[in-house]
Design a protein around this motif. Structure first.
Motif, mmCIF file in Angstrom:
data_model
loop_
_atom_site.group_PDB
_atom_site.id
_atom_site.type_symbol
_atom_site.label_atom_id
_atom_site.label_comp_id
_atom_site.label_asym_id
_atom_site.label_seq_id
_atom_site.Cartn_x
_atom_site.Cartn_y
_atom_site.Cartn_z
ATOM 1 N N GLY A 33 35.177 36.750 43.454
ATOM 2 C CA GLY A 33 34.908 37.134 42.072
ATOM 3 C C GLY A 33 33.491 36.802 41.662
ATOM 4 N N GLU A 34 32.982 37.326 40.531
ATOM 5 C CA GLU A 34 33.844 38.137 39.754
ATOM 6 C C GLU A 34 33.693 39.592 40.155
ATOM 7 O OE1 GLU A 34 31.262 37.152 35.933
ATOM 8 O OE2 GLU A 34 32.647 38.774 35.482
ATOM 9 N N HIS A 70 29.796 41.890 41.033
ATOM 10 C CA HIS A 70 30.225 42.328 39.703
ATOM 11 C C HIS A 70 30.163 43.859 39.604
ATOM 12 C CE1 HIS A 70 29.953 42.688 35.290
ATOM 13 N NE2 HIS A 70 30.349 41.424 35.215
ATOM 14 N N ASP A 107 32.515 30.878 30.779
ATOM 15 C CA ASP A 107 31.591 31.976 31.113
ATOM 16 C C ASP A 107 30.144 31.563 30.815
ATOM 17 O OD1 ASP A 107 31.127 34.416 32.334
ATOM 18 O OD2 ASP A 107 31.345 35.595 30.505
ATOM 19 N N HIS A 143 35.651 29.588 35.014
ATOM 20 C CA HIS A 143 34.678 30.677 35.182
ATOM 21 C C HIS A 143 33.373 30.345 34.475
ATOM 22 C CE1 HIS A 143 34.012 35.165 35.851
ATOM 23 N NE2 HIS A 143 32.963 34.807 35.120
ATOM 24 N N HIS A 180 36.988 40.840 36.271
ATOM 25 C CA HIS A 180 36.293 41.238 35.052
ATOM 26 C C HIS A 180 36.753 42.653 34.714
ATOM 27 C CE1 HIS A 180 32.579 41.902 32.507
ATOM 28 N NE2 HIS A 180 32.864 43.145 32.828
ATOM 29 N N CYS A 240 31.114 31.370 39.456
ATOM 30 C CA CYS A 240 31.385 32.708 39.988
ATOM 31 C C CYS A 240 30.101 33.448 40.294
ATOM 32 C CB CYS A 240 32.191 33.521 38.980
ATOM 33 S SG CYS A 240 33.859 32.884 38.745
ATOM 34 N N HIS A 282 39.667 37.274 33.822
ATOM 35 C CA HIS A 282 38.687 36.398 33.180
ATOM 36 C C HIS A 282 38.290 36.959 31.819
ATOM 37 C CE1 HIS A 282 34.342 36.346 32.433
ATOM 38 N NE2 HIS A 282 34.231 37.455 33.115
ATOM 39 N N TYR A 294 27.979 37.023 41.018
ATOM 40 C CA TYR A 294 28.014 38.383 40.464
ATOM 41 C C TYR A 294 27.270 39.362 41.375
ATOM 42 C CZ TYR A 294 24.077 35.873 38.350
ATOM 43 O OH TYR A 294 23.004 35.043 38.143
ATOM 44 N N SER A 334 38.957 36.672 40.817
ATOM 45 C CA SER A 334 38.561 36.501 39.418
ATOM 46 C C SER A 334 38.105 37.873 38.931
ATOM 47 C CB SER A 334 37.432 35.469 39.309
ATOM 48 O OG SER A 334 37.068 35.315 37.951
#
Ligand SMILES: [Zn+2]
Length: 276
Positions: free
Chosen positions: A95-96, A67, A215, A10, A132, A40, A165, A42, A130
């Motif tokens: 994802g995420e 996201h 990240d 990630h 969050h 990833c 994640h 968002y 993935s």
């Protein structure tokens, strides 16, 4: 070439803070033994950029998704566009996606709707997710349970359903998601002196359910605090797992990397086969 193979499950290489250095950062990761990098998305533009990076570098793969912070931008037309992005051959996950009740930048009900729609897309395409979750480690459970019950394509292949994640919950919550079929990802923050919670996660969960991530550009390791993070630093997350479990670094590296290959199927082509 060293046999060391690490995997960053990630990161956000498309983030404006590091995107201009993508080529250098991928080269540095390669040098550090990182054989797989998942970028990833968002939102829609960052998802398209993740695919663009995946087209440029063989070890880079993409996840596309919106996201929870951006859930308010998610609607029928975004869903259609996301689906077409997700059909790209180097897209290996949705994802995420998730819930963030900590910052709550989109209304909670909007976050839940965007999450449900994207879990359904993952189910339809047979892709893992993935996830969050922040301030929502229990609130997200019913969504993931529904998805787990429907994710027949992944189950039929004996594959995990996704990854929590940088999981911010406790060991009890993490075990619940591991039982459901999710992996739990440990970030470089495991090495922060005050982060006993992450070390307990890494100790309590089976090694077969753990993967590592950076990240990047966020969450740098202890020795780089205040700087931007990068995929080469995923080693710090793996070292943290090894220390917490009191196993050799090589064991934690081999296991988290093999787990990554199970999670994101195309990674199998890049990663060494698991030793018996
Ligand atoms: Zn992220």
């Amino acid at each position: 070439m060293s046999r060391l193979a690490l995997a960053d499950t990630h990161c956000h290489l498309q983030d404006p803070k590091i995107a201009v250095r993508a080529e250098e950062l991928v080269a540095r990761a390669r040098e550090a033994g990182v054989r797989f990098i998942l970028v990833c998305g968002y939102d829609l533009p960052s998802s398209a950029q993740a695919l663009h990076l995946a087209d440029r570098f063989p070890e880079v793969y993409a996840a596309v998704g919106v996201h929870p912070h951006d859930a308010k931008t998610f609607g029928p037309s975004a869903a259609a566009e996301l689906e077409s992005l997700a059909r790209h051959p180097k897209c290996v996950a949705i994802g995420e996606i998730g819930l963030d009740f900590y910052r709550e930048l989109s209304p909670r009900s909007t976050q839940r709707e965007a999450l449900e729609a994207q879990l359904q897309l993952a189910t339809e395409l047979g892709l893992p997710v993935s996830v969050h979750s922040r301030g929502a480690e229990d609130a997200i459970a019913p969504h993931l349970e529904r998805y787990a019950a429907a994710a027949n394509a992944l189950r039929a292949q004996g594959r995990p359903l996704g990854v929590m994640h940088c999981f911010g919950g406790n060991a009890r919550q993490a075990l619940r998601y591991a039982d459901l079929g999710f992996f739990v990802s440990i970030a470089c923050t495991i090495g922060y002196p005050k982060n006993e919670r992450a070390r307990e996660l890494a100790r309590t969960l089976p090694l077969s359910a753990l993967v590592a991530e950076t990240d990047a550009p966020y969450l740098p390791p202890q020795w780089a605090r205040g700087q931007v993070n990068e995929p080469a630093n995923v080693r710090a997350a793996v070292e943290g797992i090894a220390e917490a479990r009191q196993v050799p670094f090589e064991v934690a590296a081999a296991e988290t990397t093999a787990n990554t290959a199970r999670l994101f199927a195309p990674a199998e082509t890049l990663l060494p086969a698991r030793e018996p």
